[in-house]
Design a protein around this motif. Sequence first.
Motif, PDB file in Angstrom:
ATOM      1  N   SER A  98       0.618  -1.220  -0.073  1.00 26.62           N
ATOM      2  CA  SER A  98      -0.192  -0.076  -0.033  1.00 26.62           C
ATOM      3  C   SER A  98       0.966   1.342   0.052  1.00 26.62           C
ATOM      4  O   SER A  98       0.667   2.048  -0.761  1.00 26.62           O
ATOM      5  N   LEU A  99       2.053   1.273   0.665  1.00 23.07           N
ATOM      6  CA  LEU A  99       2.841   2.388   0.986  1.00 23.07           C
ATOM      7  C   LEU A  99       3.658   2.469  -0.474  1.00 23.07           C
ATOM      8  O   LEU A  99       3.579   3.824  -0.751  1.00 23.07           O
ATOM      9  N   LYS A 100       4.117   1.841  -0.898  1.00 18.27           N
ATOM     10  CA  LYS A 100       4.743   1.605  -2.192  1.00 18.27           C
ATOM     11  C   LYS A 100       3.810   2.092  -3.284  1.00 18.27           C
ATOM     12  O   LYS A 100       4.307   2.974  -4.145  1.00 18.27           O
ATOM     13  N   GLN A 107       4.392   9.915  -7.435  1.00 16.27           N
ATOM     14  CA  GLN A 107       5.640  10.092  -8.477  1.00 16.27           C
ATOM     15  C   GLN A 107       4.924  10.356  -9.930  1.00 16.27           C
ATOM     16  O   GLN A 107       5.276  11.439 -10.589  1.00 16.27           O
ATOM     17  N   ILE A 108       3.782   9.549 -10.381  1.00 19.10           N
ATOM     18  CA  ILE A 108       3.344   9.895 -11.576  1.00 19.10           C
ATOM     19  C   ILE A 108       2.475  11.005 -11.471  1.00 19.10           C
ATOM     20  O   ILE A 108       2.590  11.813 -12.501  1.00 19.10           O
ATOM     21  N   LEU A 109       1.836  11.447 -10.553  1.00 15.87           N
ATOM     22  CA  LEU A 109       1.162  12.831 -10.430  1.00 15.87           C
ATOM     23  C   LEU A 109       2.151  13.901 -10.593  1.00 15.87           C
ATOM     24  O   LEU A 109       1.997  15.103 -11.279  1.00 15.87           O
ATOM     25  N   ALA A 110       3.343  13.827  -9.966  1.00 10.66           N
ATOM     26  CA  ALA A 110       4.483  14.782 -10.133  1.00 10.66           C
ATOM     27  C   ALA A 110       4.846  14.840 -11.490  1.00 10.66           C
ATOM     28  O   ALA A 110       5.251  16.154 -12.054  1.00 10.66           O
ATOM     29  N   ALA A 152       1.665  15.482  -1.375  1.00  2.49           N
ATOM     30  CA  ALA A 152       2.832  16.374  -1.245  1.00  2.49           C
ATOM     31  C   ALA A 152       4.024  15.930  -0.297  1.00  2.49           C
ATOM     32  O   ALA A 152       5.184  16.077  -0.868  1.00  2.49           O
ATOM     33  N   ARG A 153       3.642  15.190   0.779  1.00  2.00           N
ATOM     34  CA  ARG A 153       4.678  14.453   1.613  1.00  2.00           C
ATOM     35  C   ARG A 153       5.440  13.655   0.838  1.00  2.00           C
ATOM     36  O   ARG A 153       6.690  13.430   0.967  1.00  2.00           O
ATOM     37  N   ARG A 154       4.655  12.740  -0.121  1.00  2.00           N
ATOM     38  CA  ARG A 154       5.420  11.729  -0.667  1.00  2.00           C
ATOM     39  C   ARG A 154       6.395  12.282  -1.883  1.00  2.00           C
ATOM     40  O   ARG A 154       7.580  11.743  -1.911  1.00  2.00           O
ATOM     41  N   ILE A 155       5.871  13.317  -2.442  1.00  2.00           N
ATOM     42  CA  ILE A 155       6.683  14.152  -3.429  1.00  2.00           C
ATOM     43  C   ILE A 155       7.956  14.837  -2.936  1.00  2.00           C
ATOM     44  O   ILE A 155       8.869  14.825  -3.349  1.00  2.00           O
ATOM     45  N   GLU A 156       7.734  15.298  -1.728  1.00  2.00           N
ATOM     46  CA  GLU A 156       8.894  15.843  -1.077  1.00  2.00           C
ATOM     47  C   GLU A 156       9.830  14.926  -0.486  1.00  2.00           C
ATOM     48  O   GLU A 156      11.019  15.052  -0.526  1.00  2.00           O
ATOM     49  N   SER A 157       9.393  13.469   0.074  1.00  2.00           N
ATOM     50  CA  SER A 157      10.491  12.620   0.248  1.00  2.00           C
ATOM     51  C   SER A 157      11.230  12.016  -0.913  1.00  2.00           C
ATOM     52  O   SER A 157      12.308  11.922  -1.049  1.00  2.00           O
ATOM     53  N   LEU A 158      10.268  11.854  -1.828  1.00  2.00           N
ATOM     54  CA  LEU A 158      11.039  11.628  -3.203  1.00  2.00           C
ATOM     55  C   LEU A 158      12.130  12.697  -3.641  1.00  2.00           C
ATOM     56  O   LEU A 158      13.223  12.170  -4.139  1.00  2.00           O
ATOM     57  N   SER A 159      11.937  13.836  -3.789  1.00  2.00           N
ATOM     58  CA  SER A 159      12.634  14.923  -4.201  1.00  2.00           C
ATOM     59  C   SER A 159      13.876  14.832  -3.127  1.00  2.00           C
ATOM     60  O   SER A 159      14.976  15.227  -3.708  1.00  2.00           O
ATOM     61  N   GLY A 160      13.608  14.606  -1.897  1.00  2.00           N
ATOM     62  CA  GLY A 160      14.743  14.617  -0.926  1.00  2.00           C
ATOM     63  C   GLY A 160      15.785  13.477  -1.153  1.00  2.00           C
ATOM     64  O   GLY A 160      16.831  13.781  -0.996  1.00  2.00           O
ATOM     65  N   ASN A 161      15.112  12.361  -1.499  1.00  2.00           N
ATOM     66  CA  ASN A 161      15.851  11.398  -1.909  1.00  2.00           C
ATOM     67  C   ASN A 161      16.756  11.502  -3.254  1.00  2.00           C
ATOM     68  O   ASN A 161      17.894  11.046  -3.283  1.00  2.00           O
ATOM     69  N   ILE A 162      16.096  12.111  -4.242  1.00  2.00           N
ATOM     70  CA  ILE A 162      16.817  12.425  -5.379  1.00  2.00           C
ATOM     71  C   ILE A 162      18.025  13.569  -5.302  1.00  2.00           C
ATOM     72  O   ILE A 162      19.168  13.230  -5.641  1.00  2.00           O
ATOM     73  N   GLU A 163      17.735  14.469  -4.213  1.00  2.00           N
ATOM     74  CA  GLU A 163      18.714  15.380  -4.008  1.00  2.00           C
ATOM     75  C   GLU A 163      19.887  14.749  -3.120  1.00  2.00           C
ATOM     76  O   GLU A 163      21.129  15.017  -3.671  1.00  2.00           O
ATOM     77  N   SER A 164      19.717  14.211  -2.495  1.00  2.00           N
ATOM     78  CA  SER A 164      20.815  13.217  -1.552  1.00  2.00           C
ATOM     79  C   SER A 164      21.531  12.506  -2.341  1.00  2.00           C
ATOM     80  O   SER A 164      22.765  12.272  -2.311  1.00  2.00           O
ATOM     81  N   THR A 165      20.764  11.333  -3.253  1.00  2.53           N
ATOM     82  CA  THR A 165      21.458  10.722  -4.145  1.00  2.53           C
ATOM     83  C   THR A 165      22.453  11.382  -4.980  1.00  2.53           C
ATOM     84  O   THR A 165      23.615  11.110  -5.426  1.00  2.53           O
ATOM     85  N   MET A 166      21.888  12.829  -5.469  1.00  2.62           N
ATOM     86  CA  MET A 166      22.786  13.449  -6.367  1.00  2.62           C
ATOM     87  C   MET A 166      23.886  14.162  -5.750  1.00  2.62           C
ATOM     88  O   MET A 166      25.180  13.901  -6.281  1.00  2.62           O
ATOM     89  N   ALA A 167      23.689  14.579  -4.475  1.00  4.34           N
ATOM     90  CA  ALA A 167      24.853  15.132  -3.673  1.00  4.34           C
ATOM     91  C   ALA A 167      25.947  14.172  -3.540  1.00  4.34           C
ATOM     92  O   ALA A 167      27.078  14.307  -3.519  1.00  4.34           O
TER      93      ALA A 167
END
Length: 193
Positions: A98-100, A107-110, A152-167
């Motif tokens: 359910s969480l996944k 992610q699709i909405l974003a 909104a929280r899910r998208i923030e979490s995904l973007s934070g993950n992308i940012e940390s991975t890129m860094a």
Amino acid sequence: MASTSKKRKISEENRSFQEKLTEQYLCIQSGGKALCLVCQETISVLKEYNIKRHYITKHKKYENMTGEARKEKISFLQKSLKGQQSVFAKKVKEYDASLKTSFLISQILAKRLKPYSDGEVVKECLCVASDNMFPDKKKLVESISLSRYTVARRIESLSGNIESTMAKRVSAFSSYTVTLDESCDITDRRPLQ
């Protein structure tokens, strides 16, 4: 004069569970500790003395059970324990699914630049589809959280993950180049020369 001897820790003793303890004291090893099959209490230290003390103080009535009857009882207790554990494992698996699903839909909405409130519409569509196509899974579909705040929280979490991975990846580069493009914005004005 102070003692310099180091206090011995139980985790450093490398104790191993002996199979004979299952038949003698109705215990198995679970998660590095002994687990009583009868009352399902964990015995803190994996020592035969502790396991025996637990058995004698709480389950003395099983002493008279021997031979094939004892083996059948052990088998029955192990099966019932596995059945109980599988119920929890199933619930955890359903929650993870359910969480996944919530993250994937967010992610699709974003990606499609859709409003976060569209998650509620998607959930409504999923509920209608599940009600008609697979009614036994309706509760699982209803457990997907897709409110606009959750999306909104899910998208923030995904973007934070992308940012940390890129860094992390950028910090491992030995060198890199930056390419800049000219701005096409109407407010971009160059100074006159």
